[in-house]
Design a protein around this motif. Sequence first.
Motif, PDB file in Angstrom:
ATOM      1  N   ILE A   1       0.818  -1.317   0.008  1.00  0.00           N
ATOM      2  CA  ILE A   1      -0.050   0.004  -0.008  1.00  0.00           C
ATOM      3  C   ILE A   1       0.918   1.241  -0.022  1.00  0.00           C
ATOM      4  CG2 ILE A   1      -1.645   1.323   1.316  1.00  0.00           C
ATOM      5  CD1 ILE A   1      -2.729  -1.150   0.229  1.00  0.00           C
ATOM      6  N   LEU A   2       1.833   1.308   0.729  1.00  0.00           N
ATOM      7  CA  LEU A   2       2.876   2.322   0.740  1.00  0.00           C
ATOM      8  C   LEU A   2       3.808   2.452  -0.198  1.00  0.00           C
ATOM      9  CD1 LEU A   2       3.728   2.160   4.806  1.00  0.00           C
ATOM     10  CD2 LEU A   2       2.051   3.589   3.483  1.00  0.00           C
TER      11      LEU A   2
ATOM     12  N   ASP B   1       3.790   3.444  -3.270  1.00  0.00           N
ATOM     13  CA  ASP B   1       3.381   4.286  -4.513  1.00  0.00           C
ATOM     14  C   ASP B   1       3.499   5.833  -4.211  1.00  0.00           C
ATOM     15  OD1 ASP B   1       1.196   4.261  -6.943  1.00  0.00           O
ATOM     16  OD2 ASP B   1       0.854   5.772  -5.542  1.00  0.00           O
TER      17      ASP B   1
ATOM     18  N   ASN C   1       2.314   8.478  -5.401  1.00  0.00           N
ATOM     19  CA  ASN C   1       0.936   9.362  -4.961  1.00  0.00           C
ATOM     20  C   ASN C   1       0.577   9.009  -3.459  1.00  0.00           C
ATOM     21  OD1 ASN C   1       0.911  10.699  -7.585  1.00  0.00           O
ATOM     22  ND2 ASN C   1       0.103   8.890  -8.597  1.00  0.00           N
ATOM     23  N   ARG C   2       0.448   7.865  -3.148  1.00  0.00           N
ATOM     24  CA  ARG C   2       0.018   7.636  -1.757  1.00  0.00           C
ATOM     25  C   ARG C   2       0.872   8.241  -0.574  1.00  0.00           C
ATOM     26  NH1 ARG C   2      -3.058   2.403  -4.015  1.00  0.00           N
ATOM     27  NH2 ARG C   2      -1.211   0.997  -3.568  1.00  0.00           N
TER      28      ARG C   2
ATOM     29  N   ILE D   1      -0.098  11.584  -0.640  1.00  0.00           N
ATOM     30  CA  ILE D   1      -1.396  11.951   0.292  1.00  0.00           C
ATOM     31  C   ILE D   1      -1.131  11.929   1.523  1.00  0.00           C
ATOM     32  CG2 ILE D   1      -3.651  10.815   0.593  1.00  0.00           C
ATOM     33  CD1 ILE D   1      -3.685   9.823  -2.263  1.00  0.00           C
ATOM     34  N   ILE D   2      -0.288  10.922   2.077  1.00  0.00           N
ATOM     35  CA  ILE D   2      -0.009  10.935   3.614  1.00  0.00           C
ATOM     36  C   ILE D   2       0.713  12.167   4.151  1.00  0.00           C
ATOM     37  CG2 ILE D   2       1.184   9.314   5.266  1.00  0.00           C
ATOM     38  CD1 ILE D   2       0.561   7.012   3.676  1.00  0.00           C
TER      39      ILE D   2
ATOM     40  N   HIS E   1      -6.956   5.898  -4.706  1.00  0.00           N
ATOM     41  CA  HIS E   1      -5.860   5.863  -4.100  1.00  0.00           C
ATOM     42  C   HIS E   1      -6.439   5.972  -2.520  1.00  0.00           C
ATOM     43  CE1 HIS E   1      -2.435   4.912  -6.615  1.00  0.00           C
ATOM     44  NE2 HIS E   1      -2.659   6.184  -7.365  1.00  0.00           N
ATOM     45  N   LEU E   2      -7.389   6.692  -2.331  1.00  0.00           N
ATOM     46  CA  LEU E   2      -7.901   6.983  -0.873  1.00  0.00           C
ATOM     47  C   LEU E   2      -8.556   5.885  -0.360  1.00  0.00           C
ATOM     48  CD1 LEU E   2      -9.091  10.826  -1.386  1.00  0.00           C
ATOM     49  CD2 LEU E   2      -7.195   9.644   0.123  1.00  0.00           C
TER      50      LEU E   2
ATOM     51  N   LEU F   1      -6.065   3.262   0.569  1.00  0.00           N
ATOM     52  CA  LEU F   1      -5.421   3.657   2.110  1.00  0.00           C
ATOM     53  C   LEU F   1      -6.582   3.502   3.248  1.00  0.00           C
ATOM     54  CD1 LEU F   1      -3.554   6.868   1.086  1.00  0.00           C
ATOM     55  CD2 LEU F   1      -2.791   5.017   1.777  1.00  0.00           C
TER      56      LEU F   1
ATOM     57  N   THR G   1       9.433   5.788  -1.825  1.00  0.00           N
ATOM     58  CA  THR G   1       8.611   4.847  -2.689  1.00  0.00           C
ATOM     59  C   THR G   1       9.430   3.663  -3.099  1.00  0.00           C
ATOM     60  OG1 THR G   1       7.321   6.816  -3.293  1.00  0.00           O
ATOM     61  CG2 THR G   1       7.204   4.751  -4.561  1.00  0.00           C
TER      62      THR G   1
END
Lengths: 109, 109
Positions: free
Chosen positions: A25-26, A28, A30-31, A34-35, A62-63, A66, B20
Amino acid sequence: MVIDMRNPEVLEAHETADITRLMKILADENRLKIIACLASGEKCVCQLTDAIDISQNLMSHHLKALKAEGLVMDERRGRWVYYSLRDKRINSFLGQAGKFCNCSKPVCP
Amino acid sequence: MVIDMRNPEVLEAHETADITRLMKILADENRLKIIACLASGEKCVCQLTDAIDISQNLMSHHLKALKAEGLVMDERRGRWVYYSLRDKRINSFLGQAGKFCNCSKPVCP
DNA sequence: TAGGCGTATCAATGGTGATTGATATGAGAA
DNA sequence: TTCTCATATCAATCACCATTGATACGCCTA
């Protein structure tokens, strides 16, 4: 009474499946952005989409990922949906990761 | 004199690319098992292949990836190549990750 | 109720990367 | 030198997942 025998200082074999899922999950950019963006407080989707230059549907995707992993939570207020970190420590956790990056950068002899 | 202005407690936007890349390397169960296995000290490839049930060529592939990221180092002694963690703190780092897993498990109401 | 806006879902696509089988390399043993 | 063992590389395959465009949903306002 339950005694927690886990040692937080060690990666144990029986944890690898869960931790692999978290790492996927982590893994990426973009994610991670976001975090990082949510570290300063909750944001609605449009604020996130402004801050990070990706399409709205991709942001939503992505949200959702997450949220499914329990890293963020959401709250609808009117038309807007606000997202926030479920545990802000994820940020310092990721900050620590920097220590292990670039270990392989070429070094002057 | 160089002053390091980075705040290790925070994930910063300019770091996300590096982190990443690290997370992608760590987002594989076999590689996490390799790291967990190396926590107790250096191992040759055949010891790792015995401990973790994957083929020899796949093991070699994963070790190459971990080495390229600078997470492990290798040393040939005779026919055998011994691998070890370059920074043992990676283990406690991954141990901490457990805190952020399963946040989404269903909870009794 | 109709229309507009913010957000979510869906289906299709493309690229990346784990896995596999075969083969190559490199070092000790015979 | 030849054989064997430990490890690495190569080419091909397969599966997953980020991304995209189109569309649906839900809430507000007029």
